[in-house]
Design an enzyme around this catalytic site. Structure first.
Site, PDB file in Angstrom:
ATOM      1  N   SER A 244      29.404   9.000  35.097  1.00  9.55           N
ATOM      2  CA  SER A 244      30.510   9.083  36.044  1.00  9.55           C
ATOM      3  C   SER A 244      31.845   8.859  35.325  1.00  9.55           C
ATOM      4  CB  SER A 244      30.285   8.081  37.185  1.00  9.55           C
ATOM      5  OG  SER A 244      31.216   8.308  38.232  1.00  9.55           O
TER       6      SER A 244
ATOM      7  N   GLU B 102      28.475  17.070  36.219  1.00  6.76           N
ATOM      8  CA  GLU B 102      28.057  16.473  37.483  1.00  6.76           C
ATOM      9  C   GLU B 102      29.284  15.951  38.202  1.00  6.76           C
ATOM     10  OE1 GLU B 102      28.133  13.046  38.409  1.00  6.76           O
ATOM     11  OE2 GLU B 102      28.942  12.283  36.547  1.00  6.76           O
TER      12      GLU B 102
ATOM     13  N   HIS C  83      25.021  11.864  40.277  1.00  2.33           N
ATOM     14  CA  HIS C  83      25.121  10.809  41.289  1.00  2.33           C
ATOM     15  C   HIS C  83      23.949  10.807  42.267  1.00  2.33           C
ATOM     16  CE1 HIS C  83      29.131  10.286  39.678  1.00  2.33           C
ATOM     17  NE2 HIS C  83      29.293   9.221  40.442  1.00  2.33           N
TER      18      HIS C  83
END
Length: 340
Positions: free
Chosen positions: A115, A238, A307
């Site tokens: 992330s 992502e 995620h």
């Protein structure tokens, strides 16, 4: 691409240091944080928590100087064998001008997160060549009520604890994006659903060194010295539940206008959460194909990273192969660590 530097492999009995480079989530979920520490101890590791990892200074765990000092301390400490991020957030990029990259280059270690940690991955990779790794975080994956998912642990073990290439990254049997409020409702195993597996967006075969991360965070580095070299890369992207079709369209268009699709060898997208509405049957494929028009890039979607859980590990700079068609196959062709 920078010259790749592999870290020494991990083994049971090693010490893992924990940092919180951005959002102060451990301060808000201390039970889950300690559960993650206990899980890694159960798996055979000694644990070292950085001075500010449990801290809270507004929207961050510490000042720039404090968070950078945590990283420096763990990388410099000969008794620490790996550095694991507690969680991502929004502001890891504020550390990039404060990091001593020469220190990290001289003390290469396994460095894992995902992330917002993408900013640190890109910064460290671009400045040192260290094969940093997109992988699980302490709070999200190791802090689960029932412990780390066996698929996630197997990927960690194959990628970071063995000197052989991890090989084919087989899809997980089931997945979840259910959120149970931390330290309130996370007192049971999260519900799983059957995993149909990855799918082809554009057919083809390709190989290249992995560059992997969160698309929103990566684009925040555009125009900086920390933007990673993408020539020949297998770009693995992502994003979180905020990335709906319009936002993804805008970000992929920016990648196109940056010239990224002229450089990369292929694209692999991690599975999006259901809240994003970017799963099978969504406009995702159309948006990707439009953004990459004119480039014959193999593209796959719904792979096991990002995620949702469980997740595999993607080490930067390690050569991988992507095959798309009737089936999708992603393989790591090189080791991510070396025998010490």
């Amino acid at each position: 691409m920078p010259e790749k530097v592999l870290p020494p492999r991990l083994e049971r009995g090693d010490t893992i240091g924990v940092v919180t480079p951005s959002v102060p989530a451990p301060a808000g979920a201390p039970r889950r944080f300690e559960r993650g520490i206990a899980e890694l101890e159960r798996l055979g590791f000694e644990m070292r928590v950085a001075a500010n990892a449990r801290g809270s200074r507004g929207h961050r765990s510490g000042t720039i100087e404090e968070r950078a000092a945590d990283l420096h301390e763990l990388f410099a400490d000969a008794e620490v064998d790996a550095v694991l991020c507690a969680i991502g957030g929004f502001n890891s990029n504020s550390l990039l001008d404060a990091i001593d990259y020469e220190l990290i280059r001289e003390h290469p270690k396994v460095f894992v997160g995902y992330s917002d940690v993408t900013a640190l991955h890109a910064g460290i990779w671009s400045q040192t060549g260290l094969a940093v790794c997109l992988g699980p975080s302490l709070l999200v994956q190791f802090g689960e009520f029932d412990g780390v998912d066996p698929y996630t642990w197997d990927a960690w073990e194959r990628t970071l604890m063995r000197i052989e290439p991890a090989g084919i990254l087989e899809p997980a049997e089931a997945w979840t994006d259910e959120f149970l409020a931390w330290d309130e409702a996370d007192t049971r195993r999260r519900d799983r659903r059957a995993n149909p597996g990855p799918r082809t967006v554009r057919e083809g075969e390709t190989e290249g060194p992995v560059v992997a991360g969160n698309l929103t965070t990566l684009l925040a580095l555009a125009g900086t010295r920390f933007w990673p070299e993408l020539e020949g890369a297998l770009l693995c992207l992502e994003d979180d539940h905020n990335a709906d079709v319009a936002i993804l369209d805008r970000m992929l268009t920016q990648l196109r206008q940056l010239g990224a699709f002229e450089q990369v060898a292929g694209l692999a997208f991690g599975r999006f959460t259901r809240a994003s509405e970017l799963g099978p049957g969504s406009p995702l494929d159309q948006v990707i194909l439009e953004a990459t028009r004119g480039f014959d890039l193999p593209v796959a979607a719904d792979l096991d990273f990002g995620h949702t859980d469980p997740m595999f590990c993607l080490p930067w700079g390690v050569r991988a192969r992507l095959e798309t068609g009737d089936e999708v196959r992603l393989s790591l062709l090189e080791p991510a660590v070396f025998e010490r």
